[in-house]
Design a protein around this motif. Structure first.
Motif, PDB file in Angstrom:
ATOM      1  N   GLN A  11      28.842  37.101  33.968  1.00  0.00           N
ATOM      2  CA  GLN A  11      29.335  35.732  34.137  1.00  0.00           C
ATOM      3  C   GLN A  11      30.591  35.497  33.312  1.00  0.00           C
ATOM      4  O   GLN A  11      30.846  34.405  32.819  1.00  0.00           O
ATOM      5  CB  GLN A  11      28.245  34.717  33.751  1.00  0.00           C
ATOM      6  CG  GLN A  11      27.030  34.779  34.643  1.00  0.00           C
ATOM      7  CD  GLN A  11      26.004  33.712  34.309  1.00  0.00           C
ATOM      8  OE1 GLN A  11      26.009  33.171  33.223  1.00  0.00           O
ATOM      9  NE2 GLN A  11      25.139  33.419  35.253  1.00  0.00           N
TER      10      GLN A  11
ATOM     11  N   TRP B 235      42.016  32.165  36.001  1.00  0.00           N
ATOM     12  CA  TRP B 235      41.687  33.000  34.851  1.00  0.00           C
ATOM     13  C   TRP B 235      42.426  32.622  33.578  1.00  0.00           C
ATOM     14  O   TRP B 235      41.937  32.837  32.482  1.00  0.00           O
ATOM     15  CB  TRP B 235      42.010  34.469  35.165  1.00  0.00           C
ATOM     16  CG  TRP B 235      41.072  35.131  36.094  1.00  0.00           C
ATOM     17  CD1 TRP B 235      39.854  34.703  36.499  1.00  0.00           C
ATOM     18  CD2 TRP B 235      41.286  36.394  36.748  1.00  0.00           C
ATOM     19  NE1 TRP B 235      39.280  35.607  37.359  1.00  0.00           N
ATOM     20  CE2 TRP B 235      40.139  36.656  37.533  1.00  0.00           C
ATOM     21  CE3 TRP B 235      42.316  37.327  36.744  1.00  0.00           C
ATOM     22  CZ2 TRP B 235      39.999  37.803  38.300  1.00  0.00           C
ATOM     23  CZ3 TRP B 235      42.190  38.466  37.504  1.00  0.00           C
ATOM     24  CH2 TRP B 235      41.041  38.698  38.279  1.00  0.00           C
TER      25      TRP B 235
ATOM     26  N   TRP C 151      32.534  41.602  35.255  1.00  0.00           N
ATOM     27  CA  TRP C 151      32.718  40.198  34.882  1.00  0.00           C
ATOM     28  C   TRP C 151      31.707  39.302  35.605  1.00  0.00           C
ATOM     29  O   TRP C 151      31.193  38.349  35.043  1.00  0.00           O
ATOM     30  CB  TRP C 151      34.147  39.754  35.190  1.00  0.00           C
ATOM     31  CG  TRP C 151      35.162  40.325  34.244  1.00  0.00           C
ATOM     32  CD1 TRP C 151      34.904  41.005  33.098  1.00  0.00           C
ATOM     33  CD2 TRP C 151      36.583  40.273  34.370  1.00  0.00           C
ATOM     34  NE1 TRP C 151      36.086  41.389  32.505  1.00  0.00           N
ATOM     35  CE2 TRP C 151      37.120  40.960  33.255  1.00  0.00           C
ATOM     36  CE3 TRP C 151      37.447  39.734  35.321  1.00  0.00           C
ATOM     37  CZ2 TRP C 151      38.489  41.085  33.055  1.00  0.00           C
ATOM     38  CZ3 TRP C 151      38.814  39.868  35.122  1.00  0.00           C
ATOM     39  CH2 TRP C 151      39.332  40.537  34.004  1.00  0.00           C
ATOM     40  N   LYS C 152      31.458  39.617  36.863  1.00  0.00           N
ATOM     41  CA  LYS C 152      30.498  38.810  37.622  1.00  0.00           C
ATOM     42  C   LYS C 152      29.091  38.978  37.075  1.00  0.00           C
ATOM     43  O   LYS C 152      28.325  38.001  36.935  1.00  0.00           O
ATOM     44  CB  LYS C 152      30.537  39.212  39.095  1.00  0.00           C
ATOM     45  CG  LYS C 152      29.640  38.360  39.986  1.00  0.00           C
ATOM     46  CD  LYS C 152      29.791  38.741  41.447  1.00  0.00           C
ATOM     47  CE  LYS C 152      28.928  37.851  42.334  1.00  0.00           C
ATOM     48  NZ  LYS C 152      29.065  38.202  43.778  1.00  0.00           N
ATOM     49  N   LYS C 153      28.728  40.206  36.741  1.00  0.00           N
ATOM     50  CA  LYS C 153      27.403  40.489  36.200  1.00  0.00           C
ATOM     51  C   LYS C 153      27.178  39.779  34.875  1.00  0.00           C
ATOM     52  O   LYS C 153      26.074  39.315  34.579  1.00  0.00           O
ATOM     53  CB  LYS C 153      27.220  42.005  36.026  1.00  0.00           C
ATOM     54  CG  LYS C 153      25.854  42.418  35.515  1.00  0.00           C
ATOM     55  CD  LYS C 153      25.754  43.930  35.406  1.00  0.00           C
ATOM     56  CE  LYS C 153      24.396  44.341  34.867  1.00  0.00           C
ATOM     57  NZ  LYS C 153      24.263  45.825  34.734  1.00  0.00           N
TER      58      LYS C 153
ATOM     59  N   ASN D 102      33.605  36.085  34.481  1.00  0.00           N
ATOM     60  CA  ASN D 102      34.711  35.682  35.329  1.00  0.00           C
ATOM     61  C   ASN D 102      34.913  34.174  35.338  1.00  0.00           C
ATOM     62  O   ASN D 102      35.885  33.675  35.878  1.00  0.00           O
ATOM     63  CB  ASN D 102      34.495  36.182  36.768  1.00  0.00           C
ATOM     64  CG  ASN D 102      33.202  35.653  37.334  1.00  0.00           C
ATOM     65  OD1 ASN D 102      32.202  35.577  36.656  1.00  0.00           O
ATOM     66  ND2 ASN D 102      33.227  35.287  38.597  1.00  0.00           N
ATOM     67  N   ASN D 103      33.984  33.430  34.716  1.00  0.00           N
ATOM     68  CA  ASN D 103      34.140  31.980  34.661  1.00  0.00           C
ATOM     69  C   ASN D 103      34.929  31.526  33.440  1.00  0.00           C
ATOM     70  O   ASN D 103      35.208  30.340  33.269  1.00  0.00           O
ATOM     71  CB  ASN D 103      32.763  31.295  34.635  1.00  0.00           C
ATOM     72  CG  ASN D 103      31.995  31.533  35.925  1.00  0.00           C
ATOM     73  OD1 ASN D 103      32.594  31.535  36.998  1.00  0.00           O
ATOM     74  ND2 ASN D 103      30.702  31.750  35.812  1.00  0.00           N
TER      75      ASN D 103
ATOM     76  N   PHE E 283      36.891  39.090  45.894  1.00  0.00           N
ATOM     77  CA  PHE E 283      35.689  38.762  45.127  1.00  0.00           C
ATOM     78  C   PHE E 283      35.568  37.257  44.921  1.00  0.00           C
ATOM     79  O   PHE E 283      34.493  36.678  45.084  1.00  0.00           O
ATOM     80  CB  PHE E 283      35.738  39.459  43.759  1.00  0.00           C
ATOM     81  CG  PHE E 283      34.794  40.605  43.620  1.00  0.00           C
ATOM     82  CD1 PHE E 283      33.527  40.426  43.088  1.00  0.00           C
ATOM     83  CD2 PHE E 283      35.175  41.877  44.009  1.00  0.00           C
ATOM     84  CE1 PHE E 283      32.657  41.490  42.946  1.00  0.00           C
ATOM     85  CE2 PHE E 283      34.315  42.957  43.871  1.00  0.00           C
ATOM     86  CZ  PHE E 283      33.044  42.764  43.340  1.00  0.00           C
ATOM     87  N   MET E 284      36.680  36.623  44.545  1.00  0.00           N
ATOM     88  CA  MET E 284      36.653  35.215  44.157  1.00  0.00           C
ATOM     89  C   MET E 284      36.716  34.276  45.357  1.00  0.00           C
ATOM     90  O   MET E 284      36.161  33.182  45.328  1.00  0.00           O
ATOM     91  CB  MET E 284      37.803  34.916  43.197  1.00  0.00           C
ATOM     92  CG  MET E 284      37.677  35.618  41.856  1.00  0.00           C
ATOM     93  SD  MET E 284      38.910  35.061  40.663  1.00  0.00           S
ATOM     94  CE  MET E 284      38.404  33.358  40.415  1.00  0.00           C
TER      95      MET E 284
ATOM     96  N   MET F 291      35.750  43.374  38.254  1.00  0.00           N
ATOM     97  CA  MET F 291      35.182  42.168  38.844  1.00  0.00           C
ATOM     98  C   MET F 291      33.659  42.241  38.871  1.00  0.00           C
ATOM     99  O   MET F 291      32.970  41.240  38.631  1.00  0.00           O
ATOM    100  CB  MET F 291      35.720  41.971  40.263  1.00  0.00           C
ATOM    101  CG  MET F 291      37.199  41.629  40.320  1.00  0.00           C
ATOM    102  SD  MET F 291      37.626  40.132  39.412  1.00  0.00           S
ATOM    103  CE  MET F 291      36.721  38.896  40.335  1.00  0.00           C
TER     104      MET F 291
END
Length: 270
Positions: A263, A81, A259-261, A265-266, A193-194, A256
């Motif tokens: 994108q 991150w 952030w995933k929804k 988290n990238n 999650f990751m 999470m």
């Protein structure tokens, strides 16, 4: 073994400084732990400082397990991150833990007070009763000493059952919470999650378990132990304090998920 990352290293140092300082100056616990807002001991800065306080010696396991988890899971997350995003996540999970803990306390306190509403106590009277030092309210014979609390209870014609409820409510108001456990559970959730298929294990469960099963399992175990007065990543105490752990996990899960929804988290925050 992954090298320790910069922000995790600083968090470890801060926690250790707080721990050593609180052992040298025990009164610091009263100022830095998180108290319920209606407590006379509540201070606004406790919303942050309680995350860096841990149980006093001889309970060394509290800070040891929390810091080990911070190093183990935090370094991996910060590596992907970046420091700013990791710190934001860590503090947010700690705040989420405090919010749920305080919210559950609020519901329980007002449920108890509703059961003695027929006493018709004013807000000022309730404040005095809920912040009273109950150890000094009684003499050596177990009789309540003369004072403001006795006058309030006498005028309200309070019986023993009602007094027991008020005393239980006072215990909740005056019971603080401390520790990084809420933030740690947020890190555990993010790690699952990751790295859902990463193999994890506990000392007393030597069989490796995938993170996506390990994290919900360890949260369930800790909650169960919490209601029994123990903990995996905490200092024990009453079961209600372990809603702080759930709060940290929920805050981590929601961030999470968002952030995933999106994108998000990238992206690193450097």
């Amino acid at each position: 073994m992954m090298n320790i990352t910069p922000v995790v290293k600083q968090l470890l140092i801060i926690n250790i400084i707080f721990f050593i300082g609180s052992q040298l100056v025990p009164v610091s616990y009263d100022y830095l732990m998180l108290y319920y807002p209606e407590s006379d001991n509540f201070r606004i800065w406790q919303i942050i400082t309680h995350m860096f306080m841990h149980a006093p010696l001889p309970n060394f396991a509290h800070i040891l397990f929390n810091m080990f988890a911070l190093y183990s899971f935090g370094s991996a997350l910060e590596h992907f991150w970046g420091g700013k995003k990791f710190l934001f996540f860590y503090i947010s999970c700690g705040l989420g833990a405090a919010l749920l803990h305080t919210g559950v306390n609020y519901l329980q306190i007002h449920s108890l007070l509703d059961s003695v509403s027929n006493l018709n106590l004013s807000k000022s009277d309730l404040h005095v009763i809920l912040n009273a030092d109950y150890q000094s309210l009684f003499d050596s014979n177990g009789k309540m000493v003369q004072g403001e609390v006795l006058n309030i209870l006498s005028q309200a014609h309070c019986n023993q059952e009602q007094f027991n409820i008020l005393r239980e409510t006072s215990f909740i108001v005056q019971s603080p919470v401390l520790g990084a456990s809420g933030a740690i559970y947020g890190l555990l959730t993010a790690f699952a999650f990751m790295f859902p298929n990463a193999q994890l294990a506990l000392l007393f469960i030597p069989v490796p378990i995938k993170a996506k099963y390990f994290v919900p399992g360890i949260l369930a175990i800790d909650l169960f132990l919490g209601f029994k007065g123990s903990s995996l990543f905490g200092s024990g105490g009453t079961g209600i304090a372990h809603f702080a752990h759930v709060g940290g996990a929920i805050a981590g899960f929601l961030m999470m998920l968002y952030w995933k929804k999106n994108q998000f988290n990238n992206n690193r925050w450097n």
